[in-house]
Every structure is written in C-alpha cells, then in structure tokens.
Enzyme design. Structure first.
Site, PDB file in Angstrom:
ATOM      1  N   LYS A 164      33.575  58.754 -79.143  1.00  0.00           N
ATOM      2  CA  LYS A 164      32.208  58.846 -79.680  1.00  0.00           C
ATOM      3  C   LYS A 164      31.902  60.302 -80.011  1.00  0.00           C
ATOM      4  CE  LYS A 164      27.298  58.290 -78.342  1.00  0.00           C
ATOM      5  NZ  LYS A 164      26.342  57.802 -77.320  1.00  0.00           N
TER       6      LYS A 164
ATOM      7  N   ASP B  45      22.190  63.724 -80.085  1.00  0.00           N
ATOM      8  CA  ASP B  45      21.521  62.421 -80.030  1.00  0.00           C
ATOM      9  C   ASP B  45      20.039  62.607 -79.681  1.00  0.00           C
ATOM     10  OD1 ASP B  45      20.781  59.798 -79.792  1.00  0.00           O
ATOM     11  OD2 ASP B  45      21.933  59.399 -77.951  1.00  0.00           O
TER      12      ASP B  45
ATOM     13  N   LYS C  36      13.987  60.024 -78.058  1.00  0.00           N
ATOM     14  CA  LYS C  36      14.079  60.261 -76.614  1.00  0.00           C
ATOM     15  C   LYS C  36      12.938  61.166 -76.155  1.00  0.00           C
ATOM     16  CE  LYS C  36      19.145  60.063 -76.221  1.00  0.00           C
ATOM     17  NZ  LYS C  36      19.222  58.980 -75.226  1.00  0.00           N
TER      18      LYS C  36
ATOM     19  N   ASP D 218      26.851  64.623 -76.286  1.00  0.00           N
ATOM     20  CA  ASP D 218      27.088  63.224 -76.644  1.00  0.00           C
ATOM     21  C   ASP D 218      28.342  63.040 -77.515  1.00  0.00           C
ATOM     22  OD1 ASP D 218      26.273  60.636 -76.159  1.00  0.00           O
ATOM     23  OD2 ASP D 218      24.896  60.539 -77.872  1.00  0.00           O
TER      24      ASP D 218
ATOM     25  N   GLU E 245      22.970  54.148 -80.473  1.00  0.00           N
ATOM     26  CA  GLU E 245      23.720  54.490 -81.688  1.00  0.00           C
ATOM     27  C   GLU E 245      25.219  54.582 -81.449  1.00  0.00           C
ATOM     28  OE1 GLU E 245      22.554  56.663 -79.687  1.00  0.00           O
ATOM     29  OE2 GLU E 245      24.223  58.073 -79.543  1.00  0.00           O
TER      30      GLU E 245
ATOM     31  N   ARG F  26      27.361  52.682 -79.862  1.00  0.00           N
ATOM     32  CA  ARG F  26      28.089  51.439 -80.129  1.00  0.00           C
ATOM     33  C   ARG F  26      28.172  51.152 -81.623  1.00  0.00           C
ATOM     34  NH1 ARG F  26      23.814  48.332 -76.419  1.00  0.00           N
ATOM     35  NH2 ARG F  26      23.835  50.424 -75.526  1.00  0.00           N
TER      36      ARG F  26
HETATM   37  N1  BES Z   1      23.981  59.078 -75.400  1.00  0.00           N
HETATM   38  C1  BES Z   1      23.132  58.103 -74.807  1.00  0.00           C
HETATM   39  C2  BES Z   1      23.559  57.728 -73.396  1.00  0.00           C
HETATM   40  C3  BES Z   1      23.250  58.723 -72.315  1.00  0.00           C
HETATM   41  C4  BES Z   1      21.960  58.915 -71.883  1.00  0.00           C
HETATM   42  C5  BES Z   1      24.264  59.399 -71.707  1.00  0.00           C
HETATM   43  C6  BES Z   1      21.702  59.800 -70.863  1.00  0.00           C
HETATM   44  C7  BES Z   1      24.012  60.267 -70.668  1.00  0.00           C
HETATM   45  C8  BES Z   1      22.728  60.483 -70.261  1.00  0.00           C
HETATM   46  C9  BES Z   1      23.119  56.821 -75.648  1.00  0.00           C
HETATM   47  O1  BES Z   1      23.237  57.012 -77.001  1.00  0.00           O
HETATM   48  C10 BES Z   1      21.816  56.169 -75.395  1.00  0.00           C
HETATM   49  O2  BES Z   1      20.823  56.717 -75.763  1.00  0.00           O
HETATM   50  N2  BES Z   1      21.852  54.996 -74.772  1.00  0.00           N
HETATM   51  C11 BES Z   1      20.667  54.292 -74.450  1.00  0.00           C
HETATM   52  C12 BES Z   1      20.904  52.839 -74.737  1.00  0.00           C
HETATM   53  C13 BES Z   1      19.658  51.998 -74.653  1.00  0.00           C
HETATM   54  C14 BES Z   1      18.724  52.335 -75.775  1.00  0.00           C
HETATM   55  C15 BES Z   1      20.060  50.548 -74.712  1.00  0.00           C
HETATM   56  C16 BES Z   1      20.375  54.517 -72.966  1.00  0.00           C
HETATM   57  O3  BES Z   1      21.311  54.563 -72.167  1.00  0.00           O
HETATM   58  O4  BES Z   1      19.213  54.690 -72.638  1.00  0.00           O
HETATM   59 ZN    ZN Z   2      24.223  58.687 -77.621  1.00  0.00          ZN
HETATM   60 MN    MN Z   3      21.364  57.322 -77.946  1.00  0.00          MN
END
Ligand code: BES
Ligand code: ZN
Ligand code: MN
Length: 494
Positions: free
Chosen positions: A266, A271, A278, A289, A350, A352
C-alpha cells in the site's frame, strides 16, 4: 540516505582474550542469571564486584557501563543482560547496550556473549540479530533535519566466537547486512514527510534502486492505469494534485519460467481520509501510510544484495488520499480492474481500493503466492497493539511459512480469521460490494474485501497499521515487516 558504512566481522577467540583486545569498547551480553565460571580475571573481578555492590543485577534488560576497568585494554565496557540465550534476547540486549555506547567516541566494538558455556556460544541467528540491532541503533533520520545529532562514530563491530562457529557466524553477519540495508531503506522512506515522499518520489527511488541493484523497474502513469481499467485506484487518486504512480519492480534470481512471489505494498503517501476526512489530531502520522510500499522496496533491496534463486515482483499502487472538488464522494460507485463494482461508502477506507486493483493486476504474473502489506486499519491496532502484525491467510501452508518467518526474524505476526460470515458486512444495494463494514471486526472485513480479488492464487495479507511506525516521543518508522518478508522469500528459495 546512504547505507550504513560499517564493517562487521567475526573474532575467533578462546575463553580468554577479551581483556587484551585493542578495541574502543567491549559489549558483554550475559545470558544467564549467574555469571559464568572461567572468565578471565580482570573481567571476572569487575563483574563480580558490580554484582556484589548491587550495581548490576542479572535480570533481563539490565545494563551497566564501566569506564577503564583495570586490566582491560578497551576503555569502555558495557554489560547487558539478556532474558535467555535466544537470538531475539541477544538482539534486544545489544540494543540496550548500544544505548549507552553509541553517543560516545566508540569506533570499534567487540561484542561477546557470556553464557553458561563461557565466552562465545553464538550462531548465525545471533550474528544476524547483532547486525540488525546495531543498524537500528545507529540510524539517524536527517533528510529534512540535517542538524540532527551526528551519526554515531561506530565503524567496526566484531562478534566473538569460537573457531568452529566462525563460518556460520560469518554467514549470519552477511545475511544481517543484506536485511539491514532493506530495513534502513524502508525506515527512511516511511519517515520522509508527505511533501518529500510523493508517489513521484517513490517511483524515482524505485527506478534508482533498479539501476543501482539490477532490478527491472517499470512505472505506470494515470493514462496507463486508466487504459487498464483500474477504476478503484483512480477513484482514490483523483482528488490529489500529485499524479498517481503504479510501480512494478522485479527481482529475477530464478529461471525466467519460475512462478514469482508477488509482494503488493500500500503506497498512500498521505492519507487525509479524503471527503470522509480524518480528525486533525495525529493526522501527521498518515505520512506513514506508505509503510507497506516502503517494506516492499526494502525487501527487494535486501534480495538484490542476498541474491536468492527465486523471482519476486513488487507492485506498488502509490497516490495521495485528499479532499478536493474532484475527489470521489461517499456513495460513488466505481468499477475495479476485476470488473466488480464498489460503492465507496467511506473515502477513508482507501487502502483496500488501491490494493484490490493491484491484486487483480498481480494475476498476470501467474504467481506462486501473493502477499500484500498495508497500514490498512486502525482496528488492527486495537486488536493486536504494536507488537505483532495481523496476518490474514486462508491457505494454511502459506500462513505457516509467514508466521515462521516472523518468529525466526523477530518480526512477528499473528493469524486472524477469514470466516465467510464476515463477508456479509460488505453487501451493498448499489454495487457488488461496499468498501466498509461496521466498526466491529474492521480489520477482518478489510481483509474480506481484499479476499474477493485474490481467488486466482494463494494469498496472504499483512495489516501493519500497528507495527510500521512508533508514535510519541520516539516517533518514527520501524522498517517492519522487511525482516519477515525477506526471511519468507529466502526460505522459499532454499
Ligand atoms: N491508513 C488508515 C489506517 C490507519 C489508521 C492506520 C490509524 C494506522 C493508524 C486507513 O486508510 C483508514 O483510514 N482506515 C479506516 C477504515 C475505516 C474507515 C473502515 C480506519 O481504520 O479507521
Ligand atoms: Zn490509509
Ligand atoms: Mn484511510
């Protein structure tokens, strides 16, 4: 970022001879709960005295610095206590010991294990752990902070061992150096901020690596991926001013006809969450990320040095996830490269979306196995914390290989479930699937989403959201899981 220029060697030595070595520092790692018998007098006297005075207790993690020990040629002696005789405990103790030695004037270091068998008692795994611990300790990020403390002066490290052990230990040192170069590369690129590590920067680093280390590197641009039909990847990238890159990097160590291992990383260079933006707190950490992408580049770097007889392809979809007038919106439906349609319910899921198109692209290599590596979900951090990466894999043999590689390389993972029941959560009224499920089990539904794109080959997914970097005062990338991945590939080649 230059590789660490350091000389690692073995020093074949008998039960005595440490005290007479003309080095700047001695690092003695004690592996038992008692001092071994038969140590040469100056060292035995100093250690016995420290224990008797209560200044050194023989408990894992303890460490004592001694200056100018009478009868010892090295000006500095550091004693570090390991939990046991394993390579893992040895590496940890070396890291602790270096904490006290690296800031000083130590240029040459001799490391010796004091175990129940006396001096020595090291193998290839310990040697590898030594190199990785030293490399980790001396790394200094300076790309955007040239004023950072100068790098430690350490230039040569020797590991004491018996004559009989020396060839094995030497092999461990060489393997450690190769892996360390990959870990350092992954750390460095993950640490670079989003404006210094764009998809274009990643692509040129991949090209540079290709030229320097003989990897075949090809970079696809927006037009190319549009033509291919990577609608999910494009949807994520379309809100950014930074052009997307799809990096294909190939290490060819086996016969042309041999099915490769494909590693998919990835590569979200920042992000924000996109329109599903966020919160502000800690958003800076979303520069990490692209840790999966960095680990793929790092693994290829290590392989280029270690030259196993196997073929490996690295695939990196790289882009930013930004809010903008052109951004993809919640509810938008896109068509992935596989032909399956996706309702993008949350633009922050994003990872996935870019991975699914890369996983479909992987089919063209007729892979022996595909492993994707991604900082995919906050839910994985909740589930496993920061010690073990999440492993999702329906193939028991592949899962066992990856778990074993994680244990061997001290870069551990933990297997998570992939039951069909979790797939329900992805149902959508407007597309073949939604891109999110409920909060509960979020790391698993993310994996179930990817699974829908990986029916053509044995596949595993590593969620490294909790392990790719550290937060807080020592914020920084870890270079994980380069160690796990490299060990996995090396074992497949053997
Ligand atoms: N890059 C993030 C995952 C992440 C968040 C990694 C915090 C480490 C620390 C990913 O893109 C993301 O935002 N995932 C969301 C998915 C949700 C919207 C289903 C998440 O984990 O909140
Ligand atoms: Zn992400
Ligand atoms: Mn994300």
């Amino acid at each position: 970022m230059g590789p660490t220029i350091m000389d690692f060697k073995t020093l074949a030595i008998g039960p005595t001879g440490l005290a007479a070595q003309a080095v700047d520092a001695l690092l003695l790692v004690v592996t038992g709960t008692a001092l071994p018998d038969g140590l040469e007098t100056p060292i035995a006297v100093a250690l016995r005295d420290a224990v008797d005075a209560g200044d050194l207790s023989l408990k894992a993690g303890q460490c004592l610095y001694l200056h100018r020990v009478p009868g010892v040629k090295a000006r500095r002696v550091c004693v570090a206590v390991a939990a046991d005789a394993s390579a893992k405990a040895f590496g940890k103790a070396v890291g602790t010991g270096l904490g006290t030695l690296k800031a000083g004037g130590t240029r040459s270091l001799l490391v010796a294990v004091l175990g129940q068998g006396g001096v020595g008692g090291v193998d290839a795994a310990a040697a590898e752990a030594l190199v990785l611990a030293v490399d980790e300790a001396v790394y200094v990020y300076r790309h955007t902070k040239p004023s950072a403390a100068p790098a430690p002066k350490l230039a040569s490290v020797a590991l004491a061992c018996s004559k009989a052990q020396a060839p094995d230990v030497q092999r461990g040192l060489v393997q450690g150096r190769g892996i360390a170069s990959g870990v350092a590369l992954a750390r460095e690129w993950a640490n670079r901020p989003g404006n210094h590590c764009t998809p274009s920067h990643l692509a040129s680093e991949a090209r540079r690596m290709g030229r320097e280390h003989g990897l075949k590197v090809e970079v696809l641009d927006r037009k190319d991926v549009e033509k291919l039909g990577m609608g999910a990847f494009i949807a994520v990238a379309q809100g950014s001013e930074q052009p997307l890159k799809f990096i294909v990097a190939r290490y060819q160590g086996g016969p042309k006809s041999a099915a490769p291992i494909v590693l998919v990383g990835k590569g979200i260079t920042f992000d924000t969450g996109g329109i599903s933006i966020k919160p502000a707190a800690e958003m800076d950490e979303m520069k990490f990320d692209m840790g999966g992408a960095a680990s793929v580049l790092g693994t290829l770097r290590a392989l280029a040095e270690l030259k196993p007889r196997i073929n490996v392809v690295g695939l990196i979809p790289a882009c930013e996830n930004m809010p903008d007038g052109r951004s993809v919106k919640p509810g938008d439906v896109v068509t992935s490269l596989s032909g399956q349609t996706i309702e993008i319910l949350n633009t922050d899921a994003e990872g996935r979306l870019i991975l699914c198109d890369a996983l479909t692209y992987a089919e063209r290599f007729k892979p022996a196995a595909v492993v994707d590596i991604a900082t995919l979900t906050g839910a994985c951090v909740i589930a496993l914390g920061h010690h073990r990466s999440g492993l999702f894999c329906a193939d028991d043999a592949l899962a066992a290989d990856l778990l074993a590689a994680g244990e061997r390389s001290v870069d551990p993972a933990w297997r998570m479930p992939l039951d069909e029941e979790y797939d329900e959560a992805l149902k959508s009224s407007f597309a073949d699937m939604g891109n999110v499920g409920p909060r509960a089990g979020g790391a698993i539904t993310a994996a179930m989403f990817l699974r829908r794109y990986t029916k053509a080959y044995p596949w595993a997914h590593l969620d490294i959201a909790g392990t790719a970097w550290r937060s807080g005062s020592a914020k920084g990338a870890t270079g994980r899981p380069v160690r796990l991945l490299t060990h996995f590939v090396l074992a497949r080649a053997a």
